[in-house]
Structures are given as C-alpha cells and as structure tokens.
Design a protein around this motif. Sequence first.
Motif, mmCIF file in Angstrom:
data_model
loop_
_atom_site.group_PDB
_atom_site.id
_atom_site.type_symbol
_atom_site.label_atom_id
_atom_site.label_comp_id
_atom_site.label_asym_id
_atom_site.label_seq_id
_atom_site.Cartn_x
_atom_site.Cartn_y
_atom_site.Cartn_z
ATOM 1 N N GLU A 92 -32.768 0.300 -71.917
ATOM 2 C CA GLU A 92 -31.745 0.575 -72.934
ATOM 3 C C GLU A 92 -31.826 2.014 -73.454
ATOM 4 N N PRO A 93 -31.543 2.992 -72.597
ATOM 5 C CA PRO A 93 -31.630 4.395 -73.026
ATOM 6 C C PRO A 93 -30.538 4.752 -74.033
ATOM 7 N N ASP A 94 -30.779 5.807 -74.784
ATOM 8 C CA ASP A 94 -29.767 6.329 -75.705
ATOM 9 C C ASP A 94 -28.732 7.167 -74.964
ATOM 10 N N LEU A 95 -29.083 7.663 -73.774
ATOM 11 C CA LEU A 95 -28.184 8.508 -72.996
ATOM 12 C C LEU A 95 -28.665 8.525 -71.548
ATOM 13 N N ILE A 96 -27.721 8.645 -70.611
ATOM 14 C CA ILE A 96 -28.057 8.773 -69.198
ATOM 15 C C ILE A 96 -27.520 10.095 -68.672
ATOM 16 N N VAL A 97 -28.389 10.877 -68.038
ATOM 17 C CA VAL A 97 -27.969 12.052 -67.267
ATOM 18 C C VAL A 97 -27.853 11.557 -65.830
ATOM 19 N N LEU A 98 -26.639 11.545 -65.278
ATOM 20 C CA LEU A 98 -26.364 10.819 -64.039
ATOM 21 C C LEU A 98 -25.754 11.724 -62.972
ATOM 22 N N ASP A 99 -26.482 11.899 -61.872
ATOM 23 C CA ASP A 99 -25.963 12.680 -60.750
ATOM 24 C C ASP A 99 -24.823 11.913 -60.082
ATOM 25 N N VAL A 100 -23.770 12.605 -59.682
ATOM 26 C CA VAL A 100 -22.646 11.955 -59.020
ATOM 27 C C VAL A 100 -22.999 11.589 -57.582
ATOM 28 N N THR A 127 -22.753 17.156 -61.399
ATOM 29 C CA THR A 127 -21.947 17.166 -60.189
ATOM 30 C C THR A 127 -21.941 18.545 -59.547
ATOM 31 N N ALA A 128 -21.944 18.555 -58.213
ATOM 32 C CA ALA A 128 -21.829 19.810 -57.464
ATOM 33 C C ALA A 128 -20.377 20.115 -57.149
ATOM 34 N N ARG A 129 -19.474 19.188 -57.528
ATOM 35 C CA ARG A 129 -18.060 19.355 -57.204
ATOM 36 C C ARG A 129 -17.310 19.774 -58.461
ATOM 37 N N ASP A 130 -17.035 21.053 -58.561
ATOM 38 C CA ASP A 130 -16.406 21.605 -59.766
ATOM 39 C C ASP A 130 -14.891 21.606 -59.626
ATOM 40 N N THR A 131 -14.297 20.421 -59.635
ATOM 41 C CA THR A 131 -12.847 20.311 -59.557
ATOM 42 C C THR A 131 -12.349 19.486 -60.725
ATOM 43 N N SER A 132 -11.141 19.786 -61.184
ATOM 44 C CA SER A 132 -10.605 19.074 -62.340
ATOM 45 C C SER A 132 -10.408 17.602 -62.050
ATOM 46 N N SER A 133 -10.093 17.233 -60.787
ATOM 47 C CA SER A 133 -9.882 15.825 -60.460
ATOM 48 C C SER A 133 -11.174 15.031 -60.608
ATOM 49 N N ASP A 134 -12.310 15.612 -60.168
ATOM 50 C CA ASP A 134 -13.587 14.936 -60.337
ATOM 51 C C ASP A 134 -13.945 14.815 -61.811
ATOM 52 N N THR A 135 -13.681 15.866 -62.559
ATOM 53 C CA THR A 135 -13.982 15.846 -63.985
ATOM 54 C C THR A 135 -13.187 14.757 -64.685
ATOM 55 N N VAL A 136 -11.884 14.736 -64.427
ATOM 56 C CA VAL A 136 -11.017 13.744 -65.062
ATOM 57 C C VAL A 136 -11.419 12.340 -64.648
ATOM 58 N N GLN A 137 -11.764 12.144 -63.366
ATOM 59 C CA GLN A 137 -12.170 10.819 -62.901
ATOM 60 C C GLN A 137 -13.409 10.336 -63.643
ATOM 61 N N GLY A 138 -14.404 11.205 -63.751
ATOM 62 C CA GLY A 138 -15.626 10.815 -64.439
ATOM 63 C C GLY A 138 -15.396 10.483 -65.897
ATOM 64 N N LEU A 139 -14.602 11.283 -66.582
ATOM 65 C CA LEU A 139 -14.346 11.034 -67.991
ATOM 66 C C LEU A 139 -13.454 9.810 -68.190
ATOM 67 N N ALA A 140 -12.500 9.613 -67.276
ATOM 68 C CA ALA A 140 -11.618 8.450 -67.378
ATOM 69 C C ALA A 140 -12.388 7.147 -67.182
ATOM 70 N N LEU A 141 -13.467 7.185 -66.411
ATOM 71 C CA LEU A 141 -14.284 5.988 -66.195
ATOM 72 C C LEU A 141 -15.151 5.662 -67.409
ATOM 73 N N GLY A 142 -15.209 6.582 -68.352
ATOM 74 C CA GLY A 142 -16.012 6.343 -69.548
ATOM 75 C C GLY A 142 -17.184 7.280 -69.703
ATOM 76 N N GLY A 143 -17.241 8.342 -68.865
ATOM 77 C CA GLY A 143 -18.275 9.355 -69.044
ATOM 78 C C GLY A 143 -18.005 10.173 -70.295
ATOM 79 N N ASP A 144 -19.048 10.779 -70.824
ATOM 80 C CA ASP A 144 -18.914 11.528 -72.069
ATOM 81 C C ASP A 144 -18.889 13.035 -71.872
ATOM 82 N N ASP A 145 -19.449 13.511 -70.772
ATOM 83 C CA ASP A 145 -19.476 14.950 -70.515
ATOM 84 C C ASP A 145 -19.884 15.140 -69.060
ATOM 85 N N TYR A 146 -19.801 16.360 -68.582
ATOM 86 C CA TYR A 146 -20.237 16.657 -67.226
ATOM 87 C C TYR A 146 -20.793 18.060 -67.182
#
Length: 288
Positions: A92-100, A127-146
Amino acid sequence: MAAGTAGPTARTWNHYGQVPVRDSRGARGDTVGREKKCWDTMAESKHIPKVLVVDDEPNIRELVQVALNFHGCTVLTAASGQAALRDAETIEPDLIVLDVMLPDLDGFEVCRRLRARGNDVPIIFLTARDTSSDTVQGLALGGDDYVTKPFSVEALVARIRAVLRRAARPADEAAEDETVTLRAGDLELDESRWTVHRAGTPVELSPTEFRLLAYLMRHQGRVLTRAQLLENVWGWDYAGQSQIVETYVSYLRRKLDPLGPPIIHTQRGVGYTLRPPQPVPGHAESLR
C-alpha cells in the motif's frame, strides 16, 4: 548526463540527483540544502512517505531509491508489471513511480488494472516516449504526472513532492469541512463525496477531471492561465505542456455541455474561465 543514460552512477547522482556528496569536513552543497529544506517542509506531518519504484533497469531503481531515501522516503522497488500489481496491494504505497516500458505488462496496463480494482494510489510515469499522445493516454488512465527519460532526479523528486502534497490535500480539507460543496449555476460539485451533478444529472469524472473542475469552480469568474492550471491541478511548473490542459478542458466540455449551456470558456491567448450562464435573455457570450 541524466538518469537513464550510460555513465558513472556517482556522477549522475551528484550532478542531477543532488544526492549529498560530503567533502572532508562533511559539508553538503547549497543545492542539496535547498532541496532538503523543501522536502522537510512537505514531511512536517511526521508521516514517512512510502514510494514504490517500478523499472526494469537496476541502475534507475537504485538511483531513484538513493535519492528518495535521502529525502526521507521509505522506498521499495519492483522490476516488472506483475510485481508492481502485487506490491501495490500488499505494501500500500503512498505513490508509485512507474516505468511505461516493462518486460511483461506495460505501465499503462498496470495503471489500468489498479484503477479497475479501485486503487487510487498516485502514479508518476517514467517514459522514453516524449509524445503528447502517450502523455494524454497515461493521464487519461488515471496517472498523476509523467517524467521523460533521460530525466533529472532532482526534478523527479520535486514532482513526487508535488503529487504527494496534492494527494494529501483532499483528506486535509475533508477533515476541516466534511460538507464542502461548490456551486456554479446548475453545476454542483461535492468535494467530500467526489460527486458532480449538472441540472440534477450525475456526471462521471476521472480524478484529474474532478480536480480541474474543482479548481475552476473555486475561482469561477476569473480567467486562469494554462500555467496556473498546470501548477495547481497537476503540480507542474509550466513547461510547454499546455496541450494537457486543453485536452482535459475538452473532456469536461464533452461531459458538461450536453446538460446545459457552455460553462467553461476560452480567453484566447490566456487561458480559461468558468462562468455560469447569465440569466439575462439574449446575453451574448464574449468568450469561447
């Protein structure tokens, strides 16, 4: 040289992570002191943040672990998506740093499964993929930052601090007032129950959409810049990521506009404002 690139680990820590390097007298550098002071301010609650770092590269796991340990966190690590799912439930961590890019399940799938289980632990994607689509996908899934690789560990620590602070804020506010309800015309947002209604109709929002709408409603009638929204909703300093704000404003409009007149308006070249429709007949919208 930044994290995620080849080279001497100690040099990476010293230049980017600002992990302390003592001289013969045991003195730390000024930058380390400033960063430590900022982290100590966040940690005054006496709660030691527990962070799960998930990456299949051992040097990155070690780099982030050393930096976060120095800044007062308990750090656990995992090297795969399946291990991340297991550890997220058991420790039950307070935060996860998660590689894509993980060898079994990618980080997006890990996030999707956690959210499906009702686990709302804050997640920062690497993430090693610096594209807006990847960013939006991650945040839309419920991610908090990238954070994009190669990255500065100092910047990652600052992002972690901001997300932890933001995640703790709703609980603190709820403790102060258990019946906080924001209203703007026929729009109603209950912060204690995390519910939104427009004209009596429930509106389902993601956590990020909810935070964005709450911030707009708290400042209704004011034009808020994209930089203000990034800093206060996402916890980022403005770094040219205005497309994230625009994307989430469009998400809110798609959900709110079918239930009534437009309520979120664009001030071109500046930002956005939330204004309830005026009751005066024939009122022309000056924005949008």
